[in-house]
Scaffold this motif. Structure first.
Motif, PDB file in Angstrom:
ATOM      1  N   THR A  15      23.977 -57.426 -13.866  1.00  0.00           N
ATOM      2  CA  THR A  15      25.406 -57.643 -13.654  1.00  0.00           C
ATOM      3  C   THR A  15      25.817 -57.483 -12.198  1.00  0.00           C
ATOM      4  OG1 THR A  15      25.938 -56.988 -15.926  1.00  0.00           O
ATOM      5  CG2 THR A  15      27.728 -56.897 -14.318  1.00  0.00           C
ATOM      6  N   PRO A  16      25.345 -56.461 -11.459  1.00  0.00           N
ATOM      7  CA  PRO A  16      25.697 -56.391 -10.027  1.00  0.00           C
ATOM      8  C   PRO A  16      25.284 -57.634  -9.252  1.00  0.00           C
ATOM      9  CG  PRO A  16      24.813 -54.290 -10.761  1.00  0.00           C
ATOM     10  CD  PRO A  16      24.602 -55.256 -11.893  1.00  0.00           C
ATOM     11  N   PHE A  17      24.157 -58.217  -9.607  1.00  0.00           N
ATOM     12  CA  PHE A  17      23.713 -59.442  -8.940  1.00  0.00           C
ATOM     13  C   PHE A  17      24.685 -60.587  -9.221  1.00  0.00           C
ATOM     14  CE2 PHE A  17      21.449 -63.491  -9.560  1.00  0.00           C
ATOM     15  CZ  PHE A  17      20.972 -63.714  -8.291  1.00  0.00           C
ATOM     16  N   ILE A  18      25.079 -60.753 -10.482  1.00  0.00           N
ATOM     17  CA  ILE A  18      26.002 -61.826 -10.852  1.00  0.00           C
ATOM     18  C   ILE A  18      27.362 -61.616 -10.191  1.00  0.00           C
ATOM     19  CG2 ILE A  18      27.213 -62.938 -12.769  1.00  0.00           C
ATOM     20  CD1 ILE A  18      24.270 -63.610 -12.611  1.00  0.00           C
ATOM     21  N   ARG A  19      27.836 -60.383 -10.132  1.00  0.00           N
ATOM     22  CA  ARG A  19      29.119 -60.087  -9.485  1.00  0.00           C
ATOM     23  C   ARG A  19      29.086 -60.499  -8.019  1.00  0.00           C
ATOM     24  NH1 ARG A  19      32.160 -55.671 -11.622  1.00  0.00           N
ATOM     25  NH2 ARG A  19      32.194 -54.602  -9.611  1.00  0.00           N
ATOM     26  N   GLN A  20      28.017 -60.112  -7.335  1.00  0.00           N
ATOM     27  CA  GLN A  20      27.899 -60.414  -5.906  1.00  0.00           C
ATOM     28  C   GLN A  20      27.754 -61.906  -5.668  1.00  0.00           C
ATOM     29  OE1 GLN A  20      25.440 -57.748  -3.371  1.00  0.00           O
ATOM     30  NE2 GLN A  20      24.281 -59.582  -2.846  1.00  0.00           N
ATOM     31  N   GLN A 201      16.052 -66.414   2.253  1.00  0.00           N
ATOM     32  CA  GLN A 201      16.532 -67.684   2.769  1.00  0.00           C
ATOM     33  C   GLN A 201      16.719 -68.744   1.686  1.00  0.00           C
ATOM     34  OE1 GLN A 201      17.806 -68.255   5.467  1.00  0.00           O
ATOM     35  NE2 GLN A 201      17.789 -70.453   5.817  1.00  0.00           N
ATOM     36  N   PHE A 202      15.856 -68.749   0.687  1.00  0.00           N
ATOM     37  CA  PHE A 202      15.933 -69.798  -0.323  1.00  0.00           C
ATOM     38  C   PHE A 202      16.176 -69.239  -1.717  1.00  0.00           C
ATOM     39  CE2 PHE A 202      13.340 -71.964   2.981  1.00  0.00           C
ATOM     40  CZ  PHE A 202      14.230 -72.989   3.257  1.00  0.00           C
ATOM     41  N   ASN A 203      16.872 -68.127  -1.817  1.00  0.00           N
ATOM     42  CA  ASN A 203      17.256 -67.648  -3.137  1.00  0.00           C
ATOM     43  C   ASN A 203      18.693 -67.196  -3.123  1.00  0.00           C
ATOM     44  OD1 ASN A 203      17.413 -64.720  -2.554  1.00  0.00           O
ATOM     45  ND2 ASN A 203      15.203 -64.854  -2.270  1.00  0.00           N
ATOM     46  N   THR A 204      19.191 -66.810  -4.257  1.00  0.00           N
ATOM     47  CA  THR A 204      20.621 -66.564  -4.402  1.00  0.00           C
ATOM     48  C   THR A 204      21.088 -65.250  -3.803  1.00  0.00           C
ATOM     49  OG1 THR A 204      20.056 -65.859  -6.643  1.00  0.00           O
ATOM     50  CG2 THR A 204      21.001 -68.048  -6.385  1.00  0.00           C
ATOM     51  N   ASN A 205      20.201 -64.478  -3.183  1.00  0.00           N
ATOM     52  CA  ASN A 205      20.622 -63.282  -2.452  1.00  0.00           C
ATOM     53  C   ASN A 205      21.023 -63.596  -1.017  1.00  0.00           C
ATOM     54  OD1 ASN A 205      20.330 -61.011  -4.296  1.00  0.00           O
ATOM     55  ND2 ASN A 205      18.162 -61.537  -4.337  1.00  0.00           N
ATOM     56  N   ALA A 206      21.032 -64.864  -0.639  1.00  0.00           N
ATOM     57  CA  ALA A 206      21.349 -65.246   0.734  1.00  0.00           C
ATOM     58  C   ALA A 206      22.827 -65.036   1.031  1.00  0.00           C
ATOM     59  CB  ALA A 206      20.977 -66.708   0.963  1.00  0.00           C
ATOM     60  N   THR A 207      23.111 -64.336   2.134  1.00  0.00           N
ATOM     61  CA  THR A 207      24.483 -64.157   2.615  1.00  0.00           C
ATOM     62  C   THR A 207      24.458 -64.179   4.142  1.00  0.00           C
ATOM     63  OG1 THR A 207      24.265 -61.743   2.613  1.00  0.00           O
ATOM     64  CG2 THR A 207      25.213 -62.754   0.633  1.00  0.00           C
ATOM     65  N   LEU A 208      25.635 -64.346   4.736  1.00  0.00           N
ATOM     66  CA  LEU A 208      25.752 -64.255   6.184  1.00  0.00           C
ATOM     67  C   LEU A 208      25.734 -62.793   6.615  1.00  0.00           C
ATOM     68  CD1 LEU A 208      28.540 -66.868   7.018  1.00  0.00           C
ATOM     69  CD2 LEU A 208      26.060 -67.179   7.099  1.00  0.00           C
ATOM     70  N   LYS A 209      25.177 -62.531   7.793  1.00  0.00           N
ATOM     71  CA  LYS A 209      25.174 -61.191   8.368  1.00  0.00           C
ATOM     72  C   LYS A 209      25.829 -61.236   9.746  1.00  0.00           C
ATOM     73  CE  LYS A 209      22.879 -59.392   4.933  1.00  0.00           C
ATOM     74  NZ  LYS A 209      23.522 -58.452   3.983  1.00  0.00           N
ATOM     75  N   ARG A 426      29.360 -52.054  -3.020  1.00  0.00           N
ATOM     76  CA  ARG A 426      29.803 -52.728  -4.245  1.00  0.00           C
ATOM     77  C   ARG A 426      31.274 -52.504  -4.542  1.00  0.00           C
ATOM     78  NH1 ARG A 426      24.413 -51.632  -8.064  1.00  0.00           N
ATOM     79  NH2 ARG A 426      23.001 -52.899  -6.770  1.00  0.00           N
ATOM     80  N   SER A 427      31.885 -51.529  -3.890  1.00  0.00           N
ATOM     81  CA  SER A 427      33.323 -51.308  -4.071  1.00  0.00           C
ATOM     82  C   SER A 427      34.159 -52.409  -3.437  1.00  0.00           C
ATOM     83  CB  SER A 427      33.730 -49.947  -3.484  1.00  0.00           C
ATOM     84  OG  SER A 427      33.130 -48.892  -4.197  1.00  0.00           O
ATOM     85  N   THR A 428      33.534 -53.282  -2.644  1.00  0.00           N
ATOM     86  CA  THR A 428      34.263 -54.415  -2.074  1.00  0.00           C
ATOM     87  C   THR A 428      34.326 -55.594  -3.046  1.00  0.00           C
ATOM     88  OG1 THR A 428      32.253 -55.276  -1.002  1.00  0.00           O
ATOM     89  CG2 THR A 428      33.639 -53.784   0.285  1.00  0.00           C
ATOM     90  N   ILE A 429      33.772 -55.440  -4.248  1.00  0.00           N
ATOM     91  CA  ILE A 429      33.935 -56.467  -5.281  1.00  0.00           C
ATOM     92  C   ILE A 429      35.371 -56.408  -5.764  1.00  0.00           C
ATOM     93  CG2 ILE A 429      33.244 -57.240  -7.577  1.00  0.00           C
ATOM     94  CD1 ILE A 429      31.111 -57.734  -5.537  1.00  0.00           C
ATOM     95  N   TRP A 430      36.143 -57.430  -5.428  1.00  0.00           N
ATOM     96  CA  TRP A 430      37.567 -57.451  -5.747  1.00  0.00           C
ATOM     97  C   TRP A 430      37.871 -58.267  -7.005  1.00  0.00           C
ATOM     98  CZ3 TRP A 430      39.024 -62.446  -6.075  1.00  0.00           C
ATOM     99  CH2 TRP A 430      38.279 -63.392  -5.345  1.00  0.00           C
ATOM    100  N   SER A 431      36.925 -59.054  -7.462  1.00  0.00           N
ATOM    101  CA  SER A 431      37.178 -59.979  -8.565  1.00  0.00           C
ATOM    102  C   SER A 431      36.916 -59.311  -9.916  1.00  0.00           C
ATOM    103  CB  SER A 431      36.328 -61.243  -8.396  1.00  0.00           C
ATOM    104  OG  SER A 431      34.963 -60.905  -8.180  1.00  0.00           O
TER     105      SER A 431
END
Length: 620
Positions: A15-20, A201-209, A426-431
């Motif tokens: 669930t944390p992965f899906i939320r993010q 780089q090629f999976n769903t954990n990719a985010t900007l830093k 994870r406290s920055t999850i607002w949705s």
């Protein structure tokens, strides 16, 4: 061997992965300067005990990156005695380490990481191999007890001693209250960042830093707690960054070029629809046929998926001793001082309520009057109270402000105990609310064909999964007004939500925390005005669902999931809890799109008039 090696507990799964993932996808087309990201200062988070050692630093950096801290603030110290940008606050001198095994090990790891960090021009996709066990929070042994320690003399002109270290171990040099290895420096930091970016780089954990560099002069060994002198000709930071992470850098040169011609081929304004950055957030000028912007930024969709870039860098605080540093030499690579962060005056009480500085302003909807780009605020927390952490961080995020952690939580660094740091990020999850979104197939009594749509709860302020066949009112807004919401007069099933929205508005979902705050206020105000108090009245459809594939949340009633299991071809999203391979299809498609772009000329696009902007957040 990659230097990036986080604890399994730091990597979001289930669930944390899906939320993010789903929250990131919502904001893909919002300009990056208006999307709050959790930030952390490395010095208190990793070096609270004044021990600067390779293994613990690598684990700490890795945990913070994996956990979801997208803004990293690092203190760099120019050590003129070694000509190196160090993370250690004190000069280490020319200390001879009589241990070629240990010395060469670092060299091999650096070179190996350089090779791993460079992406090849290939269509092969990287794989994510998750771990099946969780990290325990047993404190690590004291660093000095497992490393050879050298003590520098404090007399001026003293000779640095030589010592032997056991094979494979780092050598800590004790200087006053600090213990440092000679290899804890900017190259170590960028090597870990490169490893993280490469592995995701090629999976769903990719985010900007976003990496913010505070520049200091290292203190002399004779006065380790004092101030360093003005250094002579420090090495250019851009040289180190370009040698380690050049493939991932989004630079000032990139931004200047794109701002100057928004409707150029492949731009974030006139290019592919899924890469377009919502122009409601920035000003646009026109000269002849050329559109430009003085203040616009691309969205994560364009930078990450269109350019395959992942990293922004800027200067933060700069000591007076470094005022003569050659900033112009870095100008094409590193953004100027505090360019990627602003610190508006913000007050927050002991209960976590933002007293002033919040960008939410009831009745004010103009972006220029509501929001401020790159807004950041340092949090002051009771590090032992998890509820306080969630309130402070969550409320700042809801106000459109990126929270920055600048303290050690519960006296432990992120390598010793990552749990509180995980909670902070994870406290920055607002949705989604706690435990949401429910997996429709998780055996908790939810029917797979029913609980696949999202509602906003007027009481909690968070989203929850709901039966798509039930009837609720809908969240609606004009395409060109990001903060101005209206609530449909009549309830309807999710599939019919659009027809209940007032004329000139669309059934929609918030894309940022501040947009959600405005929607929540509108819903609560509507309930108060109408006198509706029923349980069903408190729930509001937002345009977010996983109707196509369970656990893959997208906007649009008929939208399709962009993530698939490439190897089995099964029509379900594969996440780390249930499979070893997660493939980020959009990254692969990006390669194909770039090839096609070289063979054809994109159509030029002009900003729309009365009908506004097609607001799309999730590629479909």
């Amino acid at each position: 061997m990659s230097l990036y090696d986080p604890d399994p507990a730091a990597i979001p799964v289930g669930t944390p992965f899906i939320r993010q993932l789903s929250q990131r996808d919502l904001s893909l087309q919002i300009p990056v300067d208006h999307v709050p990201k959790p930030g952390v200062a490395l010095t208190p988070a990793c070096f609270a005990h004044r021990a600067y050692e390779d293994a613990s630093a690598s684990k700490c950096f890795s945990n913070l990156l994996a956990t979801g801290f997208d803004r990293i603030e690092a203190d760099l110290f120019w050590d003129g005695t070694r000509d190196v940008w160090s993370l250690c606050p004190v000069q280490l001198g020319n200390v001879a380490v009589d241990n070629p095994t240990a010395r060469n090990r670092h060299v091999r790891e650096r070179r190996g990481n350089d090779r791993l960090g460079k992406r090849q021009a290939s269509t092969s996709l990287s794989m994510l191999q998750p771990s099946g066990h969780r990290h325990t929070t047993t404190p690590l042994p004291t660093l000095v007890s497992i490393s050879t320690t050298l003590t520098l003399g404090t007399a001026t002109g003293s000779t640095a001693p030589t010592a032997s270290a056991p094979p494979g171990a780092g050598t800590l040099i004790q200087v006053g209250p600090y213990s440092c290895t000679t290899t804890v420096d900017l190259q170590l930091l960028t090597g870990i960042i490169s490893g993280h970016l490469g592995s995701t780089q090629f999976n769903t954990n990719a985010t900007l830093k976003f990496l913010v560099l505070n520049l200091h002069a290292a203190a002399p060994a004779s006065d380790p707690t004092g101030s360093g002198a003005a250094p002579a000709n420090p090495d250019l930071l851009s040289n180190i960054l370009n040698s380690q992470v050049s493939d991932y850098l989004y630079t000032p040169s990139d931004l200047a070029r794109e701002r100057a011609d928004l409707n150029a081929t492949g731009s974030w304004f006139g290019g592919l629809r899924t890469y377009q950055s919502n122009p409601a957030y920035y000003d646009i000028t026109q000269t002849g046929d050329v559109y430009s912007t003085p203040d616009g930024w691309p969205g994560e969709s364009f930078v990450e998926l269109g350019l395959a870039k992942r990293l922004f860098t800027s200067y933060g605080r700069v000591d007076p001793q470094l005022s003569a540093y050659n900033f112009s030499g870095d100008a094409s690579t590193i953004f100027g001082a505090n360019y990627l962060q602003k610190t508006p005056p913000v007050t927050i009480d002991s209960n976590g309520q933002v007293g002033s500085g919040c960008f939410f302003d009831p009745g004010v909807y103009s972006v220029s009057r509501v929001n401020d780009s790159w807004a950041t605020a340092v949090t002051t927390l009771d590090p032992t109270n998890s509820q306080t952490i969630s309130l402070h961080v969550g409320n700042l995020t809801d106000c459109g402000i990126s929270p920055l952690l600048n303290q050690t939580l519960n006296g432990q660094t992120a390598d010793e105990n990552p749990e509180l740091y995980i909670q902070y990020a994870r406290s920055t999850i607002w949705s989604w609310g706690p435990g949401e979104p429910h997996n429709a197939t998780d055996g908790q009594g939810f029917q797979a064909h029913d609980y696949r749509c999202a509602v906003l709860n007027a009481t909690s302020g968070f989203w929850a999964t709901e039966n798509c066949g039930r009837s609720y009112r809908s969240a609606c807004r004009r395409p060109d007004a990001v903060y101005e919401w209206s609530i449909s007069n009549a309830p309807a099933q999710y599939m019919n939500a659009q027809i209940t929205c007032p004329a000139g508005t669309d059934f929609d979902a918030p894309r940022t925390a501040l947009e959600n705050t405005y929607l929540l206020h509108t819903l609560q105000q509507t309930l108060a005005q109408t006198g509706l108090t029923g349980v069903n009245d408190e729930l509001l459809w937002v345009n977010f669902n996983d109707l196509d594939i369970p656990q893959c949340w997208v906007t649009g009633v008929n939208a399709t999931c962009p993530y698939v299991n490439k190897h089995s071809g099964s029509q379900e999203i594969i996440v780390p809890t249930i499979a070893a391979v997660v493939v980020f299809v959009l990254a692969f498609l990006t390669i194909l799109v770039k090839c096609a772009a070289n063979r054809q000329q994109s159509k030029r696009r002009r900003r729309r008039g009365d009908d506004g902007w097609d607001y799309e957040g999730v590629p479909s």
